[in-house]
Write an enzyme that holds these catalytic residues in place. Structure first.
Site, PDB file in Angstrom:
ATOM      1  CB  SER A   1      32.586 -24.577  85.581  1.00 58.07           C
ATOM      2  OG  SER A   1      33.532 -23.516  85.538  1.00 58.07           O
TER       3      SER A   1
ATOM      4  CE1 TYR B   1      29.750 -21.843  89.389  1.00 52.59           C
ATOM      5  CE2 TYR B   1      31.947 -21.363  88.556  1.00 52.59           C
ATOM      6  CZ  TYR B   1      30.632 -21.716  88.332  1.00 52.59           C
ATOM      7  OH  TYR B   1      30.183 -21.938  87.044  1.00 52.59           O
TER       8      TYR B   1
HETATM    9  P1  NDP Z   1      23.115 -17.341  83.061  1.00 47.27           P
HETATM   10  O1  NDP Z   1      23.114 -16.565  84.336  1.00 47.27           O
HETATM   11  O2  NDP Z   1      22.897 -16.603  81.792  1.00 47.27           O
HETATM   12  O3  NDP Z   1      22.053 -18.520  83.145  1.00 47.27           O
HETATM   13  C1  NDP Z   1      21.809 -19.227  84.338  1.00 47.27           C
HETATM   14  C2  NDP Z   1      20.491 -19.953  84.198  1.00 47.27           C
HETATM   15  O4  NDP Z   1      20.283 -20.723  85.381  1.00 47.27           O
HETATM   16  C3  NDP Z   1      19.316 -18.998  84.074  1.00 47.27           C
HETATM   17  O5  NDP Z   1      18.397 -19.509  83.145  1.00 47.27           O
HETATM   18  C4  NDP Z   1      18.726 -18.997  85.469  1.00 47.27           C
HETATM   19  O6  NDP Z   1      17.302 -18.782  85.386  1.00 47.27           O
HETATM   20  C5  NDP Z   1      19.000 -20.435  85.893  1.00 47.27           C
HETATM   21  N1  NDP Z   1      18.961 -20.608  87.334  1.00 47.27           N
HETATM   22  C6  NDP Z   1      19.765 -20.056  88.263  1.00 47.27           C
HETATM   23  N2  NDP Z   1      19.370 -20.434  89.492  1.00 47.27           N
HETATM   24  C7  NDP Z   1      18.283 -21.250  89.309  1.00 47.27           C
HETATM   25  C8  NDP Z   1      17.424 -21.942  90.181  1.00 47.27           C
HETATM   26  N3  NDP Z   1      17.564 -21.890  91.520  1.00 47.27           N
HETATM   27  N4  NDP Z   1      16.430 -22.697  89.654  1.00 47.27           N
HETATM   28  C9  NDP Z   1      16.253 -22.759  88.314  1.00 47.27           C
HETATM   29  N5  NDP Z   1      17.019 -22.108  87.433  1.00 47.27           N
HETATM   30  C10 NDP Z   1      18.027 -21.365  87.937  1.00 47.27           C
HETATM   31  O7  NDP Z   1      24.523 -18.086  83.031  1.00 47.27           O
HETATM   32  P2  NDP Z   1      25.132 -19.249  82.108  1.00 47.27           P
HETATM   33  O8  NDP Z   1      24.273 -19.553  80.963  1.00 47.27           O
HETATM   34  O9  NDP Z   1      26.536 -18.862  81.869  1.00 47.27           O
HETATM   35  O10 NDP Z   1      25.140 -20.446  83.149  1.00 47.27           O
HETATM   36  C11 NDP Z   1      24.588 -21.719  82.871  1.00 47.27           C
HETATM   37  C12 NDP Z   1      25.430 -22.765  83.583  1.00 47.27           C
HETATM   38  O11 NDP Z   1      26.744 -22.742  83.050  1.00 47.27           O
HETATM   39  C13 NDP Z   1      25.587 -22.577  85.081  1.00 47.27           C
HETATM   40  O12 NDP Z   1      25.520 -23.837  85.697  1.00 47.27           O
HETATM   41  C14 NDP Z   1      26.995 -21.975  85.218  1.00 47.27           C
HETATM   42  O13 NDP Z   1      27.553 -22.253  86.466  1.00 47.27           O
HETATM   43  C15 NDP Z   1      27.697 -22.692  84.103  1.00 47.27           C
HETATM   44  N6  NDP Z   1      28.918 -22.104  83.575  1.00 47.27           N
HETATM   45  C16 NDP Z   1      28.982 -20.794  83.137  1.00 47.27           C
HETATM   46  C17 NDP Z   1      30.146 -20.296  82.599  1.00 47.27           C
HETATM   47  C18 NDP Z   1      30.286 -18.876  82.149  1.00 47.27           C
HETATM   48  O14 NDP Z   1      31.427 -18.361  82.117  1.00 47.27           O
HETATM   49  N7  NDP Z   1      29.218 -18.209  81.771  1.00 47.27           N
HETATM   50  C19 NDP Z   1      31.314 -21.166  82.423  1.00 47.27           C
HETATM   51  C20 NDP Z   1      31.157 -22.494  82.918  1.00 47.27           C
HETATM   52  C21 NDP Z   1      29.993 -22.938  83.436  1.00 47.27           C
HETATM   53  P3  NDP Z   1      16.388 -17.967  86.420  1.00 47.27           P
HETATM   54  O15 NDP Z   1      17.237 -16.916  87.047  1.00 47.27           O
HETATM   55  O16 NDP Z   1      15.299 -17.457  85.545  1.00 47.27           O
HETATM   56  O17 NDP Z   1      15.922 -19.006  87.379  1.00 47.27           O
HETATM   57  C1  8X3 Z   2      32.500 -20.090  85.001  1.00 55.30           C
HETATM   58  C2  8X3 Z   2      33.934 -20.048  84.602  1.00 55.30           C
HETATM   59  O1  8X3 Z   2      36.263 -19.314  85.343  1.00 55.30           O
HETATM   60  O2  8X3 Z   2      34.385 -17.823  85.833  1.00 55.30           O
HETATM   61  O3  8X3 Z   2      32.148 -21.358  85.422  1.00 55.30           O
HETATM   62  O4  8X3 Z   2      34.688 -19.850  87.080  1.00 55.30           O
HETATM   63  S1  8X3 Z   2      34.849 -19.241  85.791  1.00 55.30           S
END
Ligand code: NDP
Ligand code: 8X3
Length: 260
Positions: A145, A158
């Site tokens: 991120s 985070y």
């Molecule tokens: P979502 O919440 O839509 O997806 C998160 C995914 O992670 C879900 O499939 C969830 O599945 C899974 N997950 C969470 N905890 C666990 C666990 N303990 N074990 C297995 N699976 C887990 O968010 P995003 O798609 O946005 O996030 C995906 C990644 O991208 C993350 O690492 C997030 O930090 C990162 N990210 C997101 C950004 C944003 O602005 N959206 C920007 C930058 C990075 P379930 O709950 O079914 O287990």
């Molecule tokens: C998610 C992006 O800016 O919300 O990783 O931390 S931010």
């Protein structure tokens, strides 16, 4: 369209929503065999079935909690029943919990963020390297991120967790240099997924404010980047990629249009 992924086995953690689900569908469109993990099995099944309709050679799913070594090991054992070679591992499972300052922070939230974003990446990578190293090929794509590169108030844990992911990616790149295994980190900015709803614990009004007044990245935008990174020629490794909405210059410098 590149044929490089056809019938190649791709493992995606956190494939039940957001980037992971969209990436699964993206890999499926290239004819890959996708193996999906997350905790919500009903959602995983929906994603898997969409992958099958989208052209996946195979799609299967299994419960996975990356915060538990036993669960990651069981997931890896299940993967071994499907294949002895993994071409791409997408370490995507993770997210943020809360946005309190350190003074107000909760152990439970901090522990969840470290368990998923940091230890989850380590555990899954350790489990799947034995399905890559004997073949002298493979690609580990970690989802970081912009938060791992720039600190912001309320983001201490985070940001620390994603900075951890970045350094894990860099260390792996060094450790795996002679193995022909590629390591990439893809670091998005604001993207509209379930991320903010999870971070704000179901507070929809607060979650929607995150994206107010700008066009955020979509899950598909990020998935496209993931699949693009995975389809470069074998001698090309995209080490680090940062992608943000056009209206976001840094983590905290965001141009939001106000309502007239
Ligand atoms: P979502 O919440 O839509 O997806 C998160 C995914 O992670 C879900 O499939 C969830 O599945 C899974 N997950 C969470 N905890 C666990 C666990 N303990 N074990 C297995 N699976 C887990 O968010 P995003 O798609 O946005 O996030 C995906 C990644 O991208 C993350 O690492 C997030 O930090 C990162 N990210 C997101 C950004 C944003 O602005 N959206 C920007 C930058 C990075 P379930 O709950 O079914 O287990
Ligand atoms: C998610 C992006 O800016 O919300 O990783 O931390 S931010």
């Amino acid at each position: 369209m590149s044929n490089a992924l056809r019938n190649q086995w791709v493992v995606i953690t956190g494939a039940s929503s957001g980037f992971g689900a969209a990436a699964a569908e993206g890999f499926a469109r290239f004819g890959a065999n996708v193996l999906l993990g997350a905790r919500r099995m009903d959602r995983l099944r929906q994603v898997g079935e969409t992958c099958l309709r989208s052209g996946a050679g195979a799609a299967a799913w299994h419960s996975l909690d990356v915060s538990s070594t036993a669960s990651v090991n069981a997931f890896a054992e299940w993967v071994r029943t499907q294949t002895d070679q993994v071409s791409v591992l997408v370490n995507n499972a993770g997210g943020a919990m809360g946005m309190e300052t350190v003074a107000q922070g909760r152990d439970e939230d901090w522990e969840t963020m470290m368990q998923t974003n940091v230890l989850g990446v380590l555990r899954a990578t350790r489990s799947f390297l034995p399905l890559m190293t004997p073949h002298q090929s493979g690609h580990i794509i970690n989802i970081g991120s912009v938060a791992g590169r720039t600190a912001y108030e309320g983001g201490a844990a985070y940001c620390a967790a994603k900075a951890g992911e970045l350094q894990i990616s860099r260390a792996l790149r060094l450790e795996l240099l002679t193995s022909n295994i590629r390591v990439s980190t893809i670091d998005p900015g604001l993207a509209e997924t379930e991320f903010a709803m999870v971070r704000f614990k179901g507070d929809a009004a607060r979650a929607s404010k995150t994206y107010e007044g700008l066009t955020p990245l979509s899950a598909e935008d990020v998935a496209e980047a993931i699949v693009w990174v995975a389809t470069r020629p074998a001698h090309v490794c995209i080490d680090e990629m940062v992608l943000k909405p056009t209206a976001q210059a840094t983590v905290y410098k965001v141009h939001r249009k106000t309502q007239p």
